[in-house]
Each structure stands twice: as structure tokens, then as C-alpha cells.
Design a protein around this motif. Structure first.
Motif, PDB file in Angstrom:
ATOM      1  N   CYS A   5       0.714  -0.830  -0.393  1.00 28.35           N
ATOM      2  CA  CYS A   5      -0.207   0.223   0.228  1.00 28.35           C
ATOM      3  C   CYS A   5       0.835   1.382  -0.227  1.00 28.35           C
ATOM      4  O   CYS A   5       1.692   1.828   0.318  1.00 28.35           O
ATOM      5  N   ARG A   6       0.039   1.929  -0.187  1.00 25.25           N
ATOM      6  CA  ARG A   6       1.070   3.881  -0.641  1.00 25.25           C
ATOM      7  C   ARG A   6       0.325   4.319  -0.155  1.00 25.25           C
ATOM      8  O   ARG A   6      -0.653   4.867   0.246  1.00 25.25           O
ATOM      9  N   SER A   7       1.178   4.673   1.600  1.00 19.99           N
ATOM     10  CA  SER A   7       0.242   5.931   1.491  1.00 19.99           C
ATOM     11  C   SER A   7       0.247   7.038   1.969  1.00 19.99           C
ATOM     12  O   SER A   7       1.210   7.772   1.046  1.00 19.99           O
ATOM     13  N   VAL A  17       5.815  13.032   7.443  1.00 16.31           N
ATOM     14  CA  VAL A  17       4.961  13.502   6.244  1.00 16.31           C
ATOM     15  C   VAL A  17       5.059  13.239   5.126  1.00 16.31           C
ATOM     16  O   VAL A  17       4.372  13.680   4.159  1.00 16.31           O
ATOM     17  N   ARG A  18       6.517  12.537   4.647  1.00 13.45           N
ATOM     18  CA  ARG A  18       6.361  11.758   3.341  1.00 13.45           C
ATOM     19  C   ARG A  18       5.320  10.512   3.359  1.00 13.45           C
ATOM     20  O   ARG A  18       5.576   9.520   4.044  1.00 13.45           O
ATOM     21  N   PRO A  19       4.714  10.350   2.617  1.00 15.17           N
ATOM     22  CA  PRO A  19       4.108   9.116   2.218  1.00 15.17           C
ATOM     23  C   PRO A  19       5.657   7.849   1.705  1.00 15.17           C
ATOM     24  O   PRO A  19       6.596   8.163   1.987  1.00 15.17           O
ATOM     25  N   ILE A  20       5.056   6.547   2.572  1.00 15.82           N
ATOM     26  CA  ILE A  20       5.940   5.689   2.242  1.00 15.82           C
ATOM     27  C   ILE A  20       4.594   4.501   1.340  1.00 15.82           C
ATOM     28  O   ILE A  20       3.687   3.708   0.982  1.00 15.82           O
ATOM     29  N   VAL A  21       5.893   3.293   0.929  1.00 13.86           N
ATOM     30  CA  VAL A  21       4.913   2.343   0.459  1.00 13.86           C
ATOM     31  C   VAL A  21       5.013   1.333   1.723  1.00 13.86           C
ATOM     32  O   VAL A  21       5.930   0.539   2.415  1.00 13.86           O
ATOM     33  N   PHE A  22       3.958   0.567   2.195  1.00 12.69           N
ATOM     34  CA  PHE A  22       3.860  -0.358   3.346  1.00 12.69           C
ATOM     35  C   PHE A  22       3.636  -1.543   3.016  1.00 12.69           C
ATOM     36  O   PHE A  22       2.371  -1.862   2.299  1.00 12.69           O
ATOM     37  N   ARG A  23       4.260  -2.599   3.204  1.00 15.33           N
ATOM     38  CA  ARG A  23       3.838  -4.057   2.387  1.00 15.33           C
ATOM     39  C   ARG A  23       3.015  -4.490   4.352  1.00 15.33           C
ATOM     40  O   ARG A  23       3.821  -5.092   5.249  1.00 15.33           O
ATOM     41  N   GLY A  42       3.420  -4.957   9.256  1.00 13.19           N
ATOM     42  CA  GLY A  42       4.134  -5.045   7.840  1.00 13.19           C
ATOM     43  C   GLY A  42       5.436  -4.253   7.557  1.00 13.19           C
ATOM     44  O   GLY A  42       6.208  -4.153   9.306  1.00 13.19           O
ATOM     45  N   TYR A  43       5.850  -4.124   6.902  1.00 13.47           N
ATOM     46  CA  TYR A  43       7.515  -3.479   6.802  1.00 13.47           C
ATOM     47  C   TYR A  43       7.540  -2.376   5.617  1.00 13.47           C
ATOM     48  O   TYR A  43       6.547  -2.054   4.459  1.00 13.47           O
ATOM     49  N   GLU A  44       7.908  -1.687   6.295  1.00 14.20           N
ATOM     50  CA  GLU A  44       8.067  -0.088   4.678  1.00 14.20           C
ATOM     51  C   GLU A  44       9.166  -0.306   3.990  1.00 14.20           C
ATOM     52  O   GLU A  44       9.979  -1.444   4.483  1.00 14.20           O
ATOM     53  N   ALA A  45       8.632  -0.265   2.283  1.00 18.29           N
ATOM     54  CA  ALA A  45       9.436  -0.886   1.251  1.00 18.29           C
ATOM     55  C   ALA A  45      10.075   0.324   1.217  1.00 18.29           C
ATOM     56  O   ALA A  45       9.636   1.832   0.772  1.00 18.29           O
ATOM     57  N   ASP A  46      11.657   0.433   0.840  1.00 19.69           N
ATOM     58  CA  ASP A  46      12.395   1.038   0.154  1.00 19.69           C
ATOM     59  C   ASP A  46      11.992   1.302  -2.245  1.00 19.69           C
ATOM     60  O   ASP A  46      11.334   0.465  -2.232  1.00 19.69           O
ATOM     61  N   ALA A  47      12.518   2.497  -2.856  1.00 21.47           N
ATOM     62  CA  ALA A  47      11.686   2.632  -3.859  1.00 21.47           C
ATOM     63  C   ALA A  47      12.120   1.439  -4.059  1.00 21.47           C
ATOM     64  O   ALA A  47      11.347   1.326  -5.847  1.00 21.47           O
ATOM     65  N   THR A  53      11.912  -1.529   6.521  1.00 17.38           N
ATOM     66  CA  THR A  53      11.767  -1.430   8.230  1.00 17.38           C
ATOM     67  C   THR A  53      10.672  -2.395   8.666  1.00 17.38           C
ATOM     68  O   THR A  53       9.493  -2.030   8.387  1.00 17.38           O
ATOM     69  N   ARG A  54      10.704  -3.679   9.418  1.00 17.13           N
ATOM     70  CA  ARG A  54       9.401  -3.419   9.883  1.00 17.13           C
ATOM     71  C   ARG A  54       8.760  -2.613  11.301  1.00 17.13           C
ATOM     72  O   ARG A  54       9.375  -2.263  11.829  1.00 17.13           O
TER      73      ARG A  54
END
Length: 66
Positions: A5-7, A17-23, A42-47, A53-54
Motif C-alpha cells: 500500500c502507498r500511504s 510527513v512523506r508518504p511511504i510504501v508499506f507491505r 508490516g514492512y516499509e519498502a524502499d524504492a 523496516t518492520r
């Protein structure tokens, strides 16, 4: 689960404040919280989409784009 999911900025009170991709790996439907909010594990995903990061996040589902 396993959905990526993209926040958007309003998804969580505990993120920057920056959106992240979260698995998402688990929805904690047994954890009590405020109406309209839930806990996700879940995990934050990189580009590249790799998990970096869990984390558990307290979120408003309306702030997620899956």
C-alpha cells in the motif's frame, strides 16, 4: 495479506510527513483502537520494493492506496 500500500500524508499519526510504501503482513483486528482506525503490522519498502523496516502502524484506512 502481503498487499503493498502507498500511504498518503494523513494515514497515520506516527509517521513522517512523506508518504511511504508499506507491505501489510497482518491486520490487528483484535487490538482495540479509536473508531475509524486500525493497527497494521508490516514492512516499509524502499524504492525497489524491498522490505527495509518492520513496523506496526496505527492507521486510518482512508489514507491508504492499495
Amino acid at each position: 495479506m502481503g498487499s503493498a500500500c502507498r500511504s498518503i500524508r494523513t494515514w497515520s499519526c506516527g509517521t513522517s510527513v512523506r508518504p511511504i510504501v508499506f507491505r501489510v503482513i497482518r491486520v490487528h483486528d483484535d487490538w482495540h483502537t479509536y473508531h475509524g482506525w486500525l493497527w497494521l503490522d508490516g514492512y516499509e519498502a524502499d524504492a525497489r520494493g524491498d522490505a527495509v523496516t518492520r513496523r506496526a502502524n496505527h492507521v486510518q484506512p482512508a489514507g491508504l492506496r492499495c
